[in-house]
Design an enzyme around this catalytic site. Structure first.
Site, PDB file in Angstrom:
ATOM      1  CG  ASP A  72      -2.080  -0.986   1.071  1.00 32.85           C
ATOM      2  OD1 ASP A  72      -2.292  -1.483  -0.051  1.00 32.85           O
ATOM      3  OD2 ASP A  72      -2.753  -1.274   2.075  1.00 32.85           O
ATOM      4  N   GLY A  73       1.995   1.214   0.680  1.00 33.67           N
ATOM      5  CA  GLY A  73       2.878   2.379   0.712  1.00 33.67           C
ATOM      6  C   GLY A  73       3.404   2.735  -0.662  1.00 33.67           C
ATOM      7  CG  ASP A 176       1.010  13.070  22.127  1.00 35.75           C
ATOM      8  OD1 ASP A 176       1.210  13.976  22.954  1.00 35.75           O
ATOM      9  OD2 ASP A 176       1.226  11.864  22.377  1.00 35.75           O
ATOM     10  CG  LEU A 191      -8.755   1.392  12.430  1.00 39.35           C
ATOM     11  CD1 LEU A 191     -10.225   1.628  12.734  1.00 39.35           C
ATOM     12  CD2 LEU A 191      -8.600   0.234  11.447  1.00 39.35           C
ATOM     13  CD  GLN A 247       4.818   6.807   1.172  1.00 32.47           C
ATOM     14  OE1 GLN A 247       4.481   7.504   0.215  1.00 32.47           O
ATOM     15  NE2 GLN A 247       4.646   5.495   1.163  1.00 32.47           N
TER      16      GLN A 247
END
Length: 295
Positions: A72-73, A176, A191, A247
């Site tokens: 997926d990346g 955060d 998620l 990325q």
């Protein structure tokens, strides 16, 4: 007669499984006499002098179909670069999850043959773009198909920021960070942070606070065409970072504004004819299958 006439091939670097699948795909296209070019970054990996290599920009001008071999990346990176060319993208899974690259290598010949015959499902998946405004000037920008994440970088200190939607003040927050996710990205980092699953056909954006310093801060779903603005507080003694699909990365300073909105170009994502989003969720997320019938 093939549904597509010219193919551009992209793949993940440094993986033997990807390499084997790339070679099989090249053989499949050669046997079908379909013209193709391979991304030039793969030249040293394939070491095949009989293959034509090209940059991503050249592939965008040459191809009418992009095939991505990897996880997926890999497809996320391809989506950010290739969406502007309005080309359909097909993903062969050589990663772990396969929410986007949903064709398994042992099914590649059958599915690719079906795709060339016009038997496929096409989806439109929108992307987000973020621009960093500093003292009234744009100082950086990037795009994301999954999510844009404001976070403290390597520090574990909280960030102060304000959130505005379509110019209206929503809240100030110490946390955060903040995840701004597309429906595609709702099965990813959002998620894990407690955000909702959103069907990919929804025109919506979800904003998920990361460990907020209040129990009442919850994920917020807004219109997909909304203009999201995040103002970095002046009290921060660190330089928060912005990550796009984990990325691409941008660094912000005190007082910077992040302007996040839908990109004008979307990704044309192809699936096999039997594609079932909920079956993908059951498989990848461990949902229960149908109840047994012992009667």
């Amino acid at each position: 007669m093939s549904h597509f006439s010219c193919v551009g091939i992209l793949g993940r670097l440094g993986n033997d499984n990807v390499l084997n699948t790339l070679r099989n795909l090249i053989q499949l296209l050669s046997d079908r006499q379909i013209p193709f070019k391979v991304e030039d970054l793969l030249k040293n990996t394939l070491r095949n002098e009989d293959v034509d290599y090209a940059t991503r920009a050249e592939l965008g001008a040459f191809a009418d179909l992009i095939i991505v071999v990897g996880g997926d990346g890999t497809l996320l990176g391809a989506a950010r670069d290739m969406a502007i060319y309005d080309l359909p993208v097909l993903g062969i899974n050589r990663g772990r999850l396969g929410f986007l690259t949903d064709i398994m290598p042992d099914q590649m010949e059958l599915v690719v043959s079906d795709v060339f015959s016009g038997n496929f499902i096409e989806e439109q998946r929108f992307l987000l773009e973020v621009k960093v405004c500093r003292d009234g000037e744009w100082v950086g920008s990037s795009a994301a198909m999954n999510d844009i994440v404001l976070h403290p970088g390597q520090s574990i200190r909280m960030i102060e920021f304000e959130l505005l939607i379509d110019g209206q003040f929503v809240y100030s927050q110490r946390s955060d960070g903040l995840i701004v996710s597309t429906p595609t990205g709702s099965t990813a980092y959002a998620l894990s942070a407690g955000g909702p699953l959103m069907h990919p056909k929804l025109n919506a954006i979800v904003l998920v606070p990361m460990f907020p310093h209040t129990l009442t801060s919850r994920p917020l779903v807004v219109d997909g065409d909304a203009a999201v603005c995040v103002r970095i507080g002046y009290e921060n003694d660190l330089a928060p970072q912005v990550s796009c699909d984990a990325q691409n990365h941008l660094v912000t300073l005190q007082g910077d504004e992040l302007h996040i909105s839908k990109m004008s170009h979307s990704l044309r994502l192809l699936h096999p004819k039997n594609y079932d989003y909920y079956e993908i969720c059951r498989t990848k997320l461990g949902w229960g299958s149908r109840l047994g019938n012992d009667g």
